[in-house]
Write a protein that holds these residues in place. Structure first.
Motif, short mmCIF file in Angstrom:
data_model
loop_
_atom_site.label_atom_id
_atom_site.label_comp_id
_atom_site.label_asym_id
_atom_site.label_seq_id
_atom_site.Cartn_x
_atom_site.Cartn_y
_atom_site.Cartn_z
N LYS A 213 22.32 92.12 -34.86
CA LYS A 213 22.92 91.99 -33.53
C LYS A 213 23.14 90.53 -33.17
CE LYS A 213 21.10 94.33 -30.15
NZ LYS A 213 20.08 94.96 -29.26
N ALA A 214 22.13 89.71 -33.38
CA ALA A 214 22.22 88.29 -33.03
C ALA A 214 23.33 87.59 -33.80
CB ALA A 214 20.87 87.60 -33.29
N GLU A 215 23.45 87.91 -35.07
CA GLU A 215 24.47 87.25 -35.89
C GLU A 215 25.87 87.69 -35.48
OE1 GLU A 215 25.66 87.08 -40.59
OE2 GLU A 215 23.60 86.55 -40.04
N LEU A 216 26.05 88.98 -35.18
CA LEU A 216 27.36 89.46 -34.74
C LEU A 216 27.77 88.81 -33.42
CD1 LEU A 216 27.12 93.26 -35.63
CD2 LEU A 216 28.51 91.52 -36.79
N LEU A 217 26.81 88.66 -32.51
CA LEU A 217 27.11 88.00 -31.24
C LEU A 217 27.45 86.53 -31.46
CD1 LEU A 217 24.28 89.55 -29.02
CD2 LEU A 217 26.74 89.98 -28.82
N GLU A 218 26.74 85.89 -32.37
CA GLU A 218 26.99 84.49 -32.68
C GLU A 218 28.37 84.30 -33.30
OE1 GLU A 218 25.03 81.02 -35.52
OE2 GLU A 218 23.77 82.66 -34.83
N LEU A 219 28.83 85.31 -34.03
CA LEU A 219 30.16 85.24 -34.65
C LEU A 219 31.28 85.51 -33.65
CD1 LEU A 219 29.32 87.10 -37.98
CD2 LEU A 219 30.03 84.70 -37.77
N GLY A 220 30.92 85.89 -32.43
CA GLY A 220 31.92 86.05 -31.38
C GLY A 220 32.38 87.46 -31.12
N TYR A 221 31.72 88.44 -31.69
CA TYR A 221 32.10 89.83 -31.42
C TYR A 221 31.65 90.24 -30.02
CZ TYR A 221 33.20 90.20 -36.40
OH TYR A 221 33.75 90.01 -37.64
N ALA A 222 32.38 91.16 -29.41
CA ALA A 222 32.10 91.59 -28.05
C ALA A 222 30.72 92.22 -27.93
CB ALA A 222 33.17 92.59 -27.58
N ALA A 223 29.99 91.86 -26.87
CA ALA A 223 28.63 92.33 -26.68
C ALA A 223 28.56 93.85 -26.60
CB ALA A 223 28.03 91.71 -25.42
N GLU A 224 29.56 94.48 -25.94
CA GLU A 224 29.52 95.94 -25.80
C GLU A 224 29.70 96.63 -27.16
OE1 GLU A 224 33.63 94.52 -24.23
OE2 GLU A 224 31.53 93.86 -24.19
N SER A 225 30.52 96.04 -28.02
CA SER A 225 30.70 96.60 -29.35
C SER A 225 29.44 96.46 -30.18
CB SER A 225 31.87 95.91 -30.07
OG SER A 225 33.10 96.18 -29.44
N VAL A 226 28.81 95.30 -30.11
CA VAL A 226 27.58 95.04 -30.86
C VAL A 226 26.47 95.98 -30.41
CG1 VAL A 226 25.78 93.33 -31.34
CG2 VAL A 226 28.19 92.64 -31.30
#
Length: 333
Positions: A213-226
């Motif tokens: 989760k943290a890495e996906l958020l860091e990569l800029g993916y939308a929080a709701e999708s993550v």
């Protein structure tokens, strides 16, 4: 003169070679009894074939062979590093098999059950459990589009593992690239960004769900999708019923036949397997090779780090040579 073998490569003493011969003999015996026929392919392949093989990160780990004589001089004069080599050591046995079948298919039965055992090379960083030269034992079924190919491969591979490691508990983890893609699309990730999502998901066993989760958020993916992705991953079971339930959830973005096909494979293997092992649906299983098109699987074994076997369906690779896609599925120890 140096007496040590190169880093990432090994000398084998007589006792080690004897053990290796015994293990390989048991594997060959088991696979031949299941109807697989042994073939051999060269250790070197054309660089054009290797570069276009969809081998994922392994394409960065190819041992390349320089051109010779005047051809090397001409290549140096171009200033283009890609012109320096015309062949490379094989990084697995799947690409060579695909080329072999494309060249010899008219002389082979259909479906063709191939057995290979040989060295492969990867220009990897030597470390514990990772070598630059190692042996793969592959079985593949070419020309069978039904899930009987997956079932037969899983049963033969687990039978072989049960014979050579009878005291080690092991688990076959199974997934499908279609389910992998469907889950990500269902959660709102765009199709053009899925490769990076899967690269991160593939780290699950090392960094855990929170790390993913943290890495996906860091990569800029939308929080709701993550967040939706994490909830979907964490709420799934490991049996065929869980696969069917997931198929219903993903009905808007996934062909329902994909989940049903995977569930049928799991049901059949569980019903007829004679070796004692665990079969588990793993929605986080990715497999690094981009050439996989459907079912994918890995085997983890008690007492060993990482996986000891893996494979999947690659229905598009032979078509790169012939222009006509051929169903293909394989499992490698």
């Amino acid at each position: 003169m140096k007496t040590q073998a190169l880093k990432g490569m090994r000398d084998l003493l007589p006792a080690e070679q004897t053990l290796r011969d015994y293990i390989q003999g048991k594997i060959l015996e088991t696979y031949r009894a299941s109807g697989f026929e042994r073939i051999s392919t060269p250790m070197l392949e054309d660089m054009e074939n290797l570069d276009k093989s969809d081998g994922g990160d392994n394409l960065n780990l190819i041992f390349k062979v320089l051109k010779r004589g005047d051809k090397l001089t001409a290549a140096l004069n171009t200033g283009d590093p890609k012109q320096l080599s015309d062949m490379g050591l094989r990084y697995d046995l799947t690409l060579p098999l695909s080329r072999y079948y494309s060249n010899n298919g008219a002389q082979l039965p259909s479906p063709f059950k191939a057995l290979q055992m040989g060295s492969v090379w990867r220009a990897d960083r030597p470390q514990r459990g990772r070598f630059r030269q190692f042996t793969q034992c592959d079985i593949d079924i070419l020309g069978d589009a039904t899930n009987m190919a997956e079932i037969e491969l899983i049963l033969a591979t687990t039978t072989a593992l049960g014979k050579i490691c009878p005291k080690n508990a092991f688990t076959v983890r199974i997934n499908d690239r279609g389910i992998l893609k469907g889950m990500a699309l269902y959660c709102g990730f765009s199709e053009d960004g899925l490769d990076q999502v899967f690269i991160t998901l593939d780290k699950m066993d090392k960094i855990g769900l929170d790390g993913v989760k943290a890495e996906l958020l860091e990569l800029g993916y939308a929080a709701e999708s993550v967040e939706k992705y994490a909830e979907l991953l964490s709420g799934l079971g490991e049996d065929a019923a869980a696969v069917r339930g997931l198929g219903e959830t993903l009905a808007g973005v996934l062909d329902t036949k994909t989940a049903e096909n995977l569930a049928n494979i799991m049901d059949t293997v569980t019903e007829v397997a004679e070796t004692d092992f665990k079969l588990a649906f793993d929605p986080t299983l990715v497999r690094g090779m981009s050439y996989y098109t459907g079912t994918i699987f890995e085997v983890s074994m008690e007492g060993f780090g990482g996986s000891v076997a893996g494979g999947g369906r690659y229905d598009k690779m032979i078509g790169k040579f012939t222009g006509q896609d051929t169903p293909a599925c394989g499992f490698s120890i």
